[in-house]
Design a protein around this motif. Structure first.
Motif, PDB file in Angstrom:
ATOM      1  N   ASP A   2      -5.433   0.966   4.171  1.00  0.00           N
ATOM      2  CA  ASP A   2      -4.687  -0.183   3.655  1.00  0.00           C
ATOM      3  C   ASP A   2      -5.643  -1.308   3.279  1.00  0.00           C
ATOM      4  N   ASN A   3      -5.201  -2.141   2.327  1.00  0.00           N
ATOM      5  CA  ASN A   3      -5.891  -3.381   1.953  1.00  0.00           C
ATOM      6  C   ASN A   3      -7.252  -3.165   1.294  1.00  0.00           C
ATOM      7  N   LYS A  26      -1.035   0.700   1.776  1.00  0.00           N
ATOM      8  CA  LYS A  26      -0.412  -0.534   1.303  1.00  0.00           C
ATOM      9  C   LYS A  26      -1.447  -1.640   1.091  1.00  0.00           C
ATOM     10  N   GLY A  27      -0.994  -2.713   0.472  1.00  0.00           N
ATOM     11  CA  GLY A  27      -1.822  -3.901   0.312  1.00  0.00           C
ATOM     12  C   GLY A  27      -3.012  -3.707  -0.598  1.00  0.00           C
ATOM     13  N   THR A  74      -5.550  -3.640  -3.865  1.00  0.00           N
ATOM     14  CA  THR A  74      -5.976  -4.326  -5.080  1.00  0.00           C
ATOM     15  C   THR A  74      -6.471  -3.252  -6.035  1.00  0.00           C
ATOM     16  N   LYS A  98       5.695  -0.176  -4.015  1.00  0.00           N
ATOM     17  CA  LYS A  98       5.214  -1.483  -3.537  1.00  0.00           C
ATOM     18  C   LYS A  98       3.919  -1.346  -2.730  1.00  0.00           C
ATOM     19  N   GLN A  99       3.040  -0.452  -3.193  1.00  0.00           N
ATOM     20  CA  GLN A  99       1.759  -0.238  -2.507  1.00  0.00           C
ATOM     21  C   GLN A  99       0.669  -1.173  -3.021  1.00  0.00           C
ATOM     22  N   ASN A 132      -0.696  -4.883  -4.058  1.00  0.00           N
ATOM     23  CA  ASN A 132      -0.524  -6.328  -3.909  1.00  0.00           C
ATOM     24  C   ASN A 132      -1.057  -7.095  -5.110  1.00  0.00           C
ATOM     25  N   LYS A 133      -2.155  -6.555  -5.705  1.00  0.00           N
ATOM     26  CA  LYS A 133      -2.785  -7.258  -6.819  1.00  0.00           C
ATOM     27  C   LYS A 133      -3.259  -6.265  -7.868  1.00  0.00           C
TER      28      LYS A 133
END
Length: 233
Positions: free
Chosen positions: A18-19, A46-47, A49, A69-70, A72-73
């Motif tokens: 994630d992230n 998730k999260g 970029t 919705k995985q 964020n950017k």
């Protein structure tokens, strides 16, 4: 010679969390890493970029990650034919950084070459340059743009060998080569994976030094974003 070959996409994506920040090669739906994207959907990380020229379409390419919705950017140059991308951007659900297409390519290439930043005239005097360092060279103003920093780059090539040498085909050469070597770990999926020595050295576009993992992809759909044909006379 070190073999970069891994058994499958699951092994190729080991370490994904994630992230993280990911790069995705391709132009429209041409040359996108279909297998890597499908595996990321399956892993449900998730999260994210994501750095890519665009985000596919609603039900294909990076559109699949947007649906779940995985992401964020999105860092890209084109919203394209993806209605969900547009909806999330306009609603504020998705953080979007739109970049001139040439600047996007050069920020990838700067990361590949080990340069921390580049100066480009693109965007000077517009919102793109707000808050950024500018400098004059030979009477022309330039904007300082930093090289990308990514955890993984997911590349799609036509042919490759066990050492990671790659050959691209057609439009797939637009962003894939610039992203090779531009991340900490570079994963290449190929349609044909051959033994070292089978590729003509004069035809290789990216040498294996830029690739850490390579695998043979399966079941490429290769959709066309907008099919246009001449009417029959």
């Amino acid at each position: 010679m070190i073999s970069k070959k891994v058994a499958n996409v699951t092994e190729a994506l080991q370490g994904v969390k994630d992230n993280m920040t990911f790069m995705f090669g391709g132009f429209g739906l041409s040359g996108i890493p279909e297998n890597a994207i499908a595996e990321l959907v399956k892993l449900n990380v998730k999260g994210l970029t994501c750095i890519s020229n665009n985000a596919g379409v609603d039900d294909f390419g990076l559109g699949l990650l947007l649906q779940q919705k995985q992401i964020n950017k999105m860092i890209s140059s084109y919203v394209g034919e993806n209605d969900e991308f547009e909806r999330q951007m306009l609603s504020g659900e998705l953080d979007v950084e739109l970049i001139p297409q040439g600047t996007l390519a050069e920020r990838c290439r700067a990361a590949q070459a080990g340069f921390p930043a580049i100066y480009t005239p693109a965007g000077y005097g517009t919102e793109v340059a707000e808050g950024k360092e500018t400098r004059e060279f030979d009477g022309k103003m330039y904007v300082l743009e930093h090289a990308f920093k990514a955890d993984f780059a997911f590349i799609k090539a036509w042919k490759g060998d066990a050492a990671g040498n790659l050959i691209f085909k057609g439009t797939a050469r637009n962003f894939n080569p610039n992203m090779c070597g531009a991340a900490k770990i570079n994963v290449a999926e190929v349609e044909e994976l051959v033994s070292v020595g089978e590729l003509d050295p004069n035809q290789i576009h990216i040498p294996g030094i830029f690739v850490q993992r390579i695998f043979k992809g399966a079941h490429y759909e290769k959709r066309i974003e907008q099919r246009t044909v001449r009417q029959k006379n």
